[in-house]
Design a protein around this motif. Sequence first.
Motif, PDB file in Angstrom:
ATOM      1  N   ALA A   3       8.772 -11.007  -6.127  1.00 38.42           N
ATOM      2  CA  ALA A   3       8.780  -9.654  -5.563  1.00 38.42           C
ATOM      3  C   ALA A   3       7.590  -8.849  -6.081  1.00 38.42           C
ATOM      4  CB  ALA A   3      10.084  -8.944  -5.936  1.00 38.42           C
ATOM      5  N   LEU A   4       7.298  -9.034  -7.362  1.00 36.83           N
ATOM      6  CA  LEU A   4       6.161  -8.330  -7.964  1.00 36.83           C
ATOM      7  C   LEU A   4       4.856  -8.710  -7.270  1.00 36.83           C
ATOM      8  CD1 LEU A   4       6.640  -8.337 -11.833  1.00 36.83           C
ATOM      9  CD2 LEU A   4       6.165  -6.359 -10.382  1.00 36.83           C
ATOM     10  N   ASN A   5       4.697 -10.035  -7.074  1.00 37.97           N
ATOM     11  CA  ASN A   5       3.474 -10.510  -6.429  1.00 37.97           C
ATOM     12  C   ASN A   5       3.342  -9.976  -5.020  1.00 37.97           C
ATOM     13  OD1 ASN A   5       2.686 -11.880  -8.638  1.00 37.97           O
ATOM     14  ND2 ASN A   5       3.551 -13.847  -7.986  1.00 37.97           N
ATOM     15  N   LYS A   6       4.472  -9.962  -4.341  1.00 36.42           N
ATOM     16  CA  LYS A   6       4.448  -9.488  -2.966  1.00 36.42           C
ATOM     17  C   LYS A   6       4.004  -8.036  -2.962  1.00 36.42           C
ATOM     18  CE  LYS A   6       7.320  -8.578   1.096  1.00 36.42           C
ATOM     19  NZ  LYS A   6       6.762  -7.214   1.193  1.00 36.42           N
ATOM     20  N   HIS A   7       4.580  -7.255  -3.875  1.00 36.64           N
ATOM     21  CA  HIS A   7       4.223  -5.847  -3.942  1.00 36.64           C
ATOM     22  C   HIS A   7       2.724  -5.698  -4.194  1.00 36.64           C
ATOM     23  CE1 HIS A   7       4.268  -1.623  -4.786  1.00 36.64           C
ATOM     24  NE2 HIS A   7       3.712  -1.847  -5.970  1.00 36.64           N
ATOM     25  N   HIS A   8       2.227  -6.525  -5.100  1.00 37.92           N
ATOM     26  CA  HIS A   8       0.821  -6.461  -5.482  1.00 37.92           C
ATOM     27  C   HIS A   8      -0.082  -6.707  -4.270  1.00 37.92           C
ATOM     28  CE1 HIS A   8      -2.533  -6.480  -8.163  1.00 37.92           C
ATOM     29  NE2 HIS A   8      -2.881  -7.704  -7.825  1.00 37.92           N
ATOM     30  N   LYS A   9       0.298  -7.700  -3.460  1.00 34.18           N
ATOM     31  CA  LYS A   9      -0.513  -8.022  -2.282  1.00 34.18           C
ATOM     32  C   LYS A   9      -0.559  -6.866  -1.295  1.00 34.18           C
ATOM     33  CE  LYS A   9       0.470 -11.855  -0.106  1.00 34.18           C
ATOM     34  NZ  LYS A   9       1.131 -12.924  -0.880  1.00 34.18           N
ATOM     35  N   ASP A  10       0.495  -6.050  -1.293  1.00 35.79           N
ATOM     36  CA  ASP A  10       0.560  -4.926  -0.362  1.00 35.79           C
ATOM     37  C   ASP A  10      -0.176  -3.693  -0.881  1.00 35.79           C
ATOM     38  OD1 ASP A  10       2.002  -6.409   1.379  1.00 35.79           O
ATOM     39  OD2 ASP A  10       3.956  -5.713   0.672  1.00 35.79           O
ATOM     40  N   ASP A  11      -0.679  -3.749  -2.124  1.00 34.83           N
ATOM     41  CA  ASP A  11      -1.389  -2.605  -2.679  1.00 34.83           C
ATOM     42  C   ASP A  11      -2.613  -2.270  -1.834  1.00 34.83           C
ATOM     43  OD1 ASP A  11       0.362  -2.303  -4.715  1.00 34.83           O
ATOM     44  OD2 ASP A  11      -0.895  -3.198  -6.272  1.00 34.83           O
ATOM     45  N   LEU A  12      -2.804  -0.988  -1.654  1.00 34.36           N
ATOM     46  CA  LEU A  12      -3.932  -0.523  -0.848  1.00 34.36           C
ATOM     47  C   LEU A  12      -5.262  -1.033  -1.411  1.00 34.36           C
ATOM     48  CD1 LEU A  12      -4.815   1.199   1.541  1.00 34.36           C
ATOM     49  CD2 LEU A  12      -4.837   3.192   0.024  1.00 34.36           C
ATOM     50  N   SER A  13      -5.418  -0.990  -2.742  1.00 29.21           N
ATOM     51  CA  SER A  13      -6.700  -1.404  -3.337  1.00 29.21           C
ATOM     52  C   SER A  13      -6.987  -2.880  -3.044  1.00 29.21           C
ATOM     53  CB  SER A  13      -6.718  -1.138  -4.841  1.00 29.21           C
ATOM     54  OG  SER A  13      -5.693  -1.857  -5.492  1.00 29.21           O
ATOM     55  N   LEU A 127      -8.546   9.716   4.995  1.00 31.22           N
ATOM     56  CA  LEU A 127      -9.575   8.680   5.100  1.00 31.22           C
ATOM     57  C   LEU A 127     -10.665   8.832   4.033  1.00 31.22           C
ATOM     58  CD1 LEU A 127     -10.031   8.382   8.990  1.00 31.22           C
ATOM     59  CD2 LEU A 127      -8.545   7.052   7.477  1.00 31.22           C
ATOM     60  N   LEU A 128     -10.711   9.989   3.387  1.00 30.03           N
ATOM     61  CA  LEU A 128     -11.683  10.182   2.302  1.00 30.03           C
ATOM     62  C   LEU A 128     -11.422   9.187   1.165  1.00 30.03           C
ATOM     63  CD1 LEU A 128     -11.763  14.095   2.127  1.00 30.03           C
ATOM     64  CD2 LEU A 128     -13.675  12.623   2.826  1.00 30.03           C
ATOM     65  N   VAL A 129     -10.178   8.751   1.043  1.00 30.51           N
ATOM     66  CA  VAL A 129      -9.807   7.778   0.001  1.00 30.51           C
ATOM     67  C   VAL A 129     -10.695   6.530   0.115  1.00 30.51           C
ATOM     68  CG1 VAL A 129      -7.967   6.233  -0.798  1.00 30.51           C
ATOM     69  CG2 VAL A 129      -7.425   8.586  -0.135  1.00 30.51           C
ATOM     70  N   ALA A 130     -10.926   6.071   1.332  1.00 30.77           N
ATOM     71  CA  ALA A 130     -11.721   4.859   1.545  1.00 30.77           C
ATOM     72  C   ALA A 130     -13.157   5.052   1.057  1.00 30.77           C
ATOM     73  CB  ALA A 130     -11.720   4.482   3.024  1.00 30.77           C
ATOM     74  N   HIS A 131     -13.719   6.227   1.333  1.00 29.92           N
ATOM     75  CA  HIS A 131     -15.111   6.491   0.947  1.00 29.92           C
ATOM     76  C   HIS A 131     -15.232   6.695  -0.561  1.00 29.92           C
ATOM     77  CE1 HIS A 131     -16.939   6.742   4.967  1.00 29.92           C
ATOM     78  NE2 HIS A 131     -15.745   7.173   5.346  1.00 29.92           N
ATOM     79  N   ALA A 132     -14.278   7.416  -1.123  1.00 31.44           N
ATOM     80  CA  ALA A 132     -14.305   7.664  -2.569  1.00 31.44           C
ATOM     81  C   ALA A 132     -14.204   6.330  -3.310  1.00 31.44           C
ATOM     82  CB  ALA A 132     -13.165   8.599  -2.967  1.00 31.44           C
ATOM     83  N   TYR A 133     -13.292   5.483  -2.855  1.00 29.00           N
ATOM     84  CA  TYR A 133     -13.108   4.171  -3.492  1.00 29.00           C
ATOM     85  C   TYR A 133     -14.386   3.340  -3.408  1.00 29.00           C
ATOM     86  CZ  TYR A 133     -11.478  -0.671  -4.015  1.00 29.00           C
ATOM     87  OH  TYR A 133     -11.328  -1.981  -4.411  1.00 29.00           O
ATOM     88  N   THR A 134     -14.955   3.274  -2.204  1.00 30.47           N
ATOM     89  CA  THR A 134     -16.136   2.438  -1.985  1.00 30.47           C
ATOM     90  C   THR A 134     -17.308   2.886  -2.846  1.00 30.47           C
ATOM     91  OG1 THR A 134     -15.429   2.047   0.280  1.00 30.47           O
ATOM     92  CG2 THR A 134     -17.712   1.549  -0.207  1.00 30.47           C
ATOM     93  N   ARG A 135     -17.552   4.208  -2.883  1.00 33.80           N
ATOM     94  CA  ARG A 135     -18.706   4.708  -3.638  1.00 33.80           C
ATOM     95  C   ARG A 135     -18.437   4.707  -5.144  1.00 33.80           C
ATOM     96  NH1 ARG A 135     -23.528   4.550  -1.693  1.00 33.80           N
ATOM     97  NH2 ARG A 135     -23.619   4.759  -3.927  1.00 33.80           N
ATOM     98  N   TYR A 136     -17.393   5.407  -5.560  1.00 36.67           N
ATOM     99  CA  TYR A 136     -17.207   5.612  -6.996  1.00 36.67           C
ATOM    100  C   TYR A 136     -16.915   4.334  -7.762  1.00 36.67           C
ATOM    101  CZ  TYR A 136     -17.006  10.693  -6.241  1.00 36.67           C
ATOM    102  OH  TYR A 136     -17.300  11.981  -5.922  1.00 36.67           O
TER     103      TYR A 136
END
Length: 263
Positions: A3-13, A127-136
Motif C-alpha cells: 500500500a505504501l509503494n502504491k501511494h508513493h507511485k501516485d505522488d505528484l512529484s 498550474l504554477l506548482v509545475a513551473h515552480a517545481y521544474t525551475r527551483y
Amino acid sequence: NGALNKHHKDDLSDQIKAATKENHFRAENTQLMLSYQKGQITLQQYKVLLFSLYEIYKALEEELDRNSSHPAVAPIYFPQELARLELLESDLEYFFGQDWEKRVIVPAATQRYKQRLRKIGQENPELLVAHAYTRYLGDLSGGQVLGKITQKSLGLSSKEGLSFFSFPGVSSPNRFKQLYRSRMNSVELTEEEKAAVLEEAVEAFELNIQVFDDLQKMLSIATETDQSRSDVGAARFTASPVLQLAVGLCVALATVGAAMYGM
C-alpha cells in the motif's frame, strides 16, 4: 508495504518526474549539455542568459506572491528559501551597472514563457506548482556545481555575478528537496487538475528548451555580425562552438542540472 509503494507511485512529484523523463533525456543527450560541463561558456552567453532568467523569475515569483494563499500554492511557497529575483538583479547590476534594466534584451521564447506564467497565475494558479517545481528543484540540484563551472569558465575571482547559483536560505539542498516534494504531494487536486499539472510540467520543460534555442540563435547572429567586422574575431570565434555552448549552458540550467543530478 504494498500500500505504501502504491501511494508513493501516485505522488505528484513522482508523476511529474515520470511525465518529464523524455524531456530530461533529450536535454541530457545533447552535445550542448555536455559542452557546459567542459567549461566552455563565454561571458556574453552568461549575460544574455541572465536577462532571460530575470524575466522568467520576475513573472514566476510575482505570480507566486500574488497567489501565495491559494490552496495549491501555499504549501510550496518558500520565498525566503528559494526566491531568485533579487539575486539575479544583483548579478545583472554587477555586470551592467545600475542602469542594467535599460539593457535587458530577451528572445521571443522568453516572452512566451513569461506570458504563460502570467496567464496561469491569473486563470489557473494551481498550474504554477509545475513551473515552480521544474525551475527551483532544478536550480537547487545543479546550482552549486553549475556555479563552480561558471566561475571557472569565466575566470571570475569571486562569487560576485554568480549569486543566482547560491541558496543562502537552504542549509541542505537534499533535505529541502525532500521537504518540497512532500509539501507538493500534500496539495489536494482533483484527477483533472493533477493531469493538467503534469501537462504543464512538460510544457515548462519545452518552454525552457525553446528559450535556449532562441538564445542560441540570438548569439550566433551576434557572432556572425562580429565576424564580418573583424577577421581576428572570425579566427577566434567560429559559430559552431558558440552555438553548442549557448545551448549547453542553457539546457544545463534549464533542466537545470536536473538531468545530471536527478531531481
